[in-house]
Design a protein around this motif. Structure first.
Motif, PDB file in Angstrom:
ATOM      1  N   TYR A  12      55.904  22.385  22.693  1.00  0.00           N
ATOM      2  CA  TYR A  12      57.007  23.181  23.409  1.00  0.00           C
ATOM      3  C   TYR A  12      56.534  24.106  24.461  1.00  0.00           C
ATOM      4  O   TYR A  12      55.954  24.901  23.846  1.00  0.00           O
ATOM      5  N   SER A  13      57.069  23.943  25.537  1.00  0.00           N
ATOM      6  CA  SER A  13      56.805  25.028  26.655  1.00  0.00           C
ATOM      7  C   SER A  13      57.907  25.570  26.892  1.00  0.00           C
ATOM      8  O   SER A  13      58.172  26.763  27.583  1.00  0.00           O
ATOM      9  N   GLY A  14      59.196  25.030  26.913  1.00  0.00           N
ATOM     10  CA  GLY A  14      60.388  25.499  27.205  1.00  0.00           C
ATOM     11  C   GLY A  14      60.885  25.082  28.590  1.00  0.00           C
ATOM     12  O   GLY A  14      61.783  25.446  29.209  1.00  0.00           O
ATOM     13  N   GLY A  15      59.899  24.227  29.044  1.00  0.00           N
ATOM     14  CA  GLY A  15      60.123  23.841  30.513  1.00  0.00           C
ATOM     15  C   GLY A  15      60.839  22.481  30.534  1.00  0.00           C
ATOM     16  O   GLY A  15      61.693  22.105  29.472  1.00  0.00           O
ATOM     17  N   LEU A  16      61.285  21.945  31.737  1.00  0.00           N
ATOM     18  CA  LEU A  16      62.279  20.945  31.885  1.00  0.00           C
ATOM     19  C   LEU A  16      62.143  19.614  30.769  1.00  0.00           C
ATOM     20  O   LEU A  16      62.877  19.424  29.925  1.00  0.00           O
ATOM     21  N   ASP A  17      60.732  19.297  30.696  1.00  0.00           N
ATOM     22  CA  ASP A  17      60.564  18.050  29.611  1.00  0.00           C
ATOM     23  C   ASP A  17      60.540  18.311  28.303  1.00  0.00           C
ATOM     24  O   ASP A  17      61.599  17.730  27.873  1.00  0.00           O
ATOM     25  N   THR A  18      60.134  19.479  27.901  1.00  0.00           N
ATOM     26  CA  THR A  18      60.229  19.854  26.420  1.00  0.00           C
ATOM     27  C   THR A  18      61.727  20.325  26.004  1.00  0.00           C
ATOM     28  O   THR A  18      61.975  20.173  24.886  1.00  0.00           O
ATOM     29  N   CYS A 121      54.242  15.267  28.200  1.00  0.00           N
ATOM     30  CA  CYS A 121      53.399  14.628  29.327  1.00  0.00           C
ATOM     31  C   CYS A 121      53.982  13.376  29.709  1.00  0.00           C
ATOM     32  O   CYS A 121      54.456  12.344  29.154  1.00  0.00           O
ATOM     33  N   THR A 122      53.807  13.186  31.199  1.00  0.00           N
ATOM     34  CA  THR A 122      54.225  11.912  31.752  1.00  0.00           C
ATOM     35  C   THR A 122      53.308  10.785  31.614  1.00  0.00           C
ATOM     36  O   THR A 122      52.154  11.105  31.389  1.00  0.00           O
ATOM     37  N   GLY A 123      53.832   9.675  31.847  1.00  0.00           N
ATOM     38  CA  GLY A 123      52.772   8.369  31.852  1.00  0.00           C
ATOM     39  C   GLY A 123      52.077   8.116  32.971  1.00  0.00           C
ATOM     40  O   GLY A 123      50.950   7.484  32.966  1.00  0.00           O
ATOM     41  N   SER A 155      63.210  10.049  36.253  1.00  0.00           N
ATOM     42  CA  SER A 155      62.704  11.217  37.248  1.00  0.00           C
ATOM     43  C   SER A 155      63.329  12.527  36.686  1.00  0.00           C
ATOM     44  O   SER A 155      64.075  12.718  35.726  1.00  0.00           O
ATOM     45  N   ARG A 156      62.614  13.468  37.396  1.00  0.00           N
ATOM     46  CA  ARG A 156      63.024  14.962  36.870  1.00  0.00           C
ATOM     47  C   ARG A 156      64.586  15.137  37.176  1.00  0.00           C
ATOM     48  O   ARG A 156      65.373  15.814  36.575  1.00  0.00           O
ATOM     49  N   ASP A 157      64.975  14.516  38.200  1.00  0.00           N
ATOM     50  CA  ASP A 157      66.476  14.738  38.448  1.00  0.00           C
ATOM     51  C   ASP A 157      67.414  14.077  37.407  1.00  0.00           C
ATOM     52  O   ASP A 157      68.300  14.580  36.933  1.00  0.00           O
ATOM     53  N   GLN A 158      66.998  13.012  36.787  1.00  0.00           N
ATOM     54  CA  GLN A 158      67.661  12.626  35.578  1.00  0.00           C
ATOM     55  C   GLN A 158      67.389  13.337  34.449  1.00  0.00           C
ATOM     56  O   GLN A 158      68.364  13.501  33.499  1.00  0.00           O
ATOM     57  N   ASN A 177      62.567  22.532  41.823  1.00  0.00           N
ATOM     58  CA  ASN A 177      62.148  21.908  40.919  1.00  0.00           C
ATOM     59  C   ASN A 177      60.607  21.484  40.898  1.00  0.00           C
ATOM     60  O   ASN A 177      60.459  20.082  40.622  1.00  0.00           O
ATOM     61  N   TYR A 178      59.868  22.298  41.456  1.00  0.00           N
ATOM     62  CA  TYR A 178      58.366  21.960  41.237  1.00  0.00           C
ATOM     63  C   TYR A 178      58.022  21.817  39.756  1.00  0.00           C
ATOM     64  O   TYR A 178      58.534  22.440  38.776  1.00  0.00           O
ATOM     65  N   SER A 179      56.972  20.940  39.530  1.00  0.00           N
ATOM     66  CA  SER A 179      56.231  20.758  38.512  1.00  0.00           C
ATOM     67  C   SER A 179      55.368  21.733  38.295  1.00  0.00           C
ATOM     68  O   SER A 179      54.421  21.654  39.429  1.00  0.00           O
ATOM     69  N   LYS A 180      55.355  22.569  37.377  1.00  0.00           N
ATOM     70  CA  LYS A 180      54.479  23.868  37.489  1.00  0.00           C
ATOM     71  C   LYS A 180      53.656  23.905  36.010  1.00  0.00           C
ATOM     72  O   LYS A 180      54.219  23.876  35.090  1.00  0.00           O
ATOM     73  N   ASP A 181      52.592  24.499  36.044  1.00  0.00           N
ATOM     74  CA  ASP A 181      51.913  24.853  34.771  1.00  0.00           C
ATOM     75  C   ASP A 181      51.038  26.116  34.909  1.00  0.00           C
ATOM     76  O   ASP A 181      50.181  26.403  36.042  1.00  0.00           O
ATOM     77  N   LYS A 182      51.454  26.929  34.156  1.00  0.00           N
ATOM     78  CA  LYS A 182      50.888  28.492  34.104  1.00  0.00           C
ATOM     79  C   LYS A 182      50.356  28.949  33.047  1.00  0.00           C
ATOM     80  O   LYS A 182      50.727  28.263  31.988  1.00  0.00           O
ATOM     81  N   ASN A 183      49.271  29.510  33.452  1.00  0.00           N
ATOM     82  CA  ASN A 183      48.466  30.262  32.215  1.00  0.00           C
ATOM     83  C   ASN A 183      47.689  31.362  32.626  1.00  0.00           C
ATOM     84  O   ASN A 183      48.024  31.839  33.754  1.00  0.00           O
ATOM     85  N   LEU A 184      46.929  32.042  31.824  1.00  0.00           N
ATOM     86  CA  LEU A 184      46.287  33.410  32.245  1.00  0.00           C
ATOM     87  C   LEU A 184      45.339  32.879  33.342  1.00  0.00           C
ATOM     88  O   LEU A 184      44.907  34.000  34.340  1.00  0.00           O
ATOM     89  N   TRP A 185      44.769  31.684  33.506  1.00  0.00           N
ATOM     90  CA  TRP A 185      43.672  31.486  34.536  1.00  0.00           C
ATOM     91  C   TRP A 185      44.278  30.910  35.852  1.00  0.00           C
ATOM     92  O   TRP A 185      43.796  31.317  36.877  1.00  0.00           O
TER      93      TRP A 185
END
Length: 410
Positions: A12-18, A121-123, A155-158, A177-185
């Motif tokens: 769980y990230s709390g982003g759109l997907d999860t 994660c998407t297919g 889709s992300r809109d859906q 609605n960019y798909s983003k991934d963030k961490n310390l790096w």
């Protein structure tokens, strides 16, 4: 299958997907219990309010596991030591964050007696492979649920439609609605206008960059920084010793302010397609450069050549999610051996997106000024080079003479 699943552990990230997966799981698996797990690898404010959100949307509880220091020291630094860069540009920010998160999720799933692990994660992506290979390494019999491979959402809109219908709060809208991934790096950006490689990233647009500024907006005065390494591991900045988390954070600050570490590339995904992404890796870009500079005076030529060759494979292994494999462990053992003398100080000048070498020293240097000097010396006999060249060029000379002989006989 729905009857068999009573308890699911969700990455769980709390982003759109999860965010929408929690209610979706409960709708499709007989109101199963959903335990959310978030691996903290330096997402910062993205974790704010996560527990309340997870529980409000149907999770029974949320684990937030602080993995940041382990992430830097056990995954990031070994990759930097290897000099591993995917396709010459990508510093693997998302790639090596997935194994440590998935490992912890698998451990919690076993502890909780879960029937399955779920990820968002998407297919089409690489992360599904990275998560699932790590899960197989630590919970080989665990069932895996990947909604993107089975649900009707396309889709992300859906996804946003689903979230709105279920009153799930989101931090994004359809325009951002960019798909983003963030961490310390690092921070990655994909989707929207970036899907067309003909479009220039909007680096100067307010809100697009999060870890730094465009080189055009960086200061006109350069910033100097000195990084100390012990056996290939960075341990201090400007004489101040730091742990991994603090050190990378400091370099992110310095690099971001000077427009360092922006990469715009079309990469080859593991699943076969090409994908365009924009990456921000300010501190990581500085570390890779500093480490590379230090190795130029501390590692011999033949070892450096083999290491350079293996670094391409090491990058592929990390990118492909094969961290927990015998090959990665064996390659890391080789890298560790090469780093025994990679100790010293590297001074760099940061200026408008550029990293300029400003000096390097090491107690294990292989550079001997007395041998290399253009001035007079007593240690190198230049006449010796004639015999060396005769032997080194012998195959060329023999081939040429025999070719001449054959031509004369025609």
């Amino acid at each position: 299958m729905a009857k068999e699943i009573k308890k699911v552990v969700l990455a769980y990230s709390g982003g759109l997907d999860t965010s929408i997966i929690i209610p979706w799981l409960k709708e499709n698996y007989n109101n199963c219990e959903v335990i959310a797990v978030s691996g903290d690898v330096g997402q910062g404010t993205e974790l704010d309010g996560l527990e309340e959100k997870a529980i409000k949307t149907g999770a029974s509880k949320l684990y937030i596991e602080d993995l940041t220091e382990e992430f830097i020291t056990d995954y990031v630094y070994p990759t930097v030591q290897a000099g591993a860069v995917y396709e010459n540009q990508y510093l693997l920010g998302t790639s090596f964050a997935r194994p440590i998160i998935a490992k912890r999720i698998a451990e919690i799933a076993i502890k909780e007696g879960a029937d399955a692990i779920c990820h968002g994660c998407t297919g089409k992506g690489n992360d599904q492979v990275r998560f699932e290979l790590a899960i197989k390494a630590f919970a080989p019999d665990m069932q895996i649920i990947a909604p993107w491979r089975i649900w009707d959402i396309k889709s992300r809109d859906q996804e946003i439609d689903y979230a709105e219908a279920h009153n799930i709060p989101l931090k994004i809208n359809r325009e951002t609605n960019y798909s983003k991934d963030k961490n310390l790096w690092h921070l990655s950006h994909e989707g929207l206008d970036l899907e067309d490689p003909a479009n220039e990233p909007q680096y100067e647009k307010p809100g697009f960059l999060e870890l730094g500024v465009s080189p055009l907006q960086a200061p006109d005065k350069p910033t100097y920084v000195t990084i100390h390494f012990e056996k290939g591991i960075p341990t201090a900045i400007d004489g101040v010793e730091m742990g991994g988390k603090e050190l990378v954070s400091k370099l992110n600050e310095l690099g971001g302010a000077n427009g360092i570490g922006l990469a715009d590339l079309v990469e080859n995904r593991l699943v076969g397609m090409k994908s365009r992404g924009v990456y921000e890796t300010p501190g990581g870009t500085i570390l890779y450069k500093a480490h590379e500079v230090l190795e130029t005076i501390t590692i011999d030529k033949e070892t450096a050549r083999i290491k350079q060759y293996l670094s391409i494979k090491f990058a592929d292994i990390v990118y492909n999610g094969q961290w927990f494999t015998p090959l990665r462990e064996a390659m890391s053992a080789f890298v560790t051996e090469t780093q025994k003398t990679v100790t010293g100080d590297v001074k760099l000048k940061l200026y408008k997106g550029n990293i300029i070498n400003a000096g390097v020293t090491s107690p294990y240097t292989l550079y001997d000024e007395e041998v290399a000097t253009f001035d007079e010396d007593d240690v190198y006999n230049q006449a010796d080079s004639a015999g060396f060249i005769n032997l080194f060029g012998l195959p060329i000379k023999v081939r040429a003479k025999l070719e001449q002989k054959r031509n004369q006989q025609k």
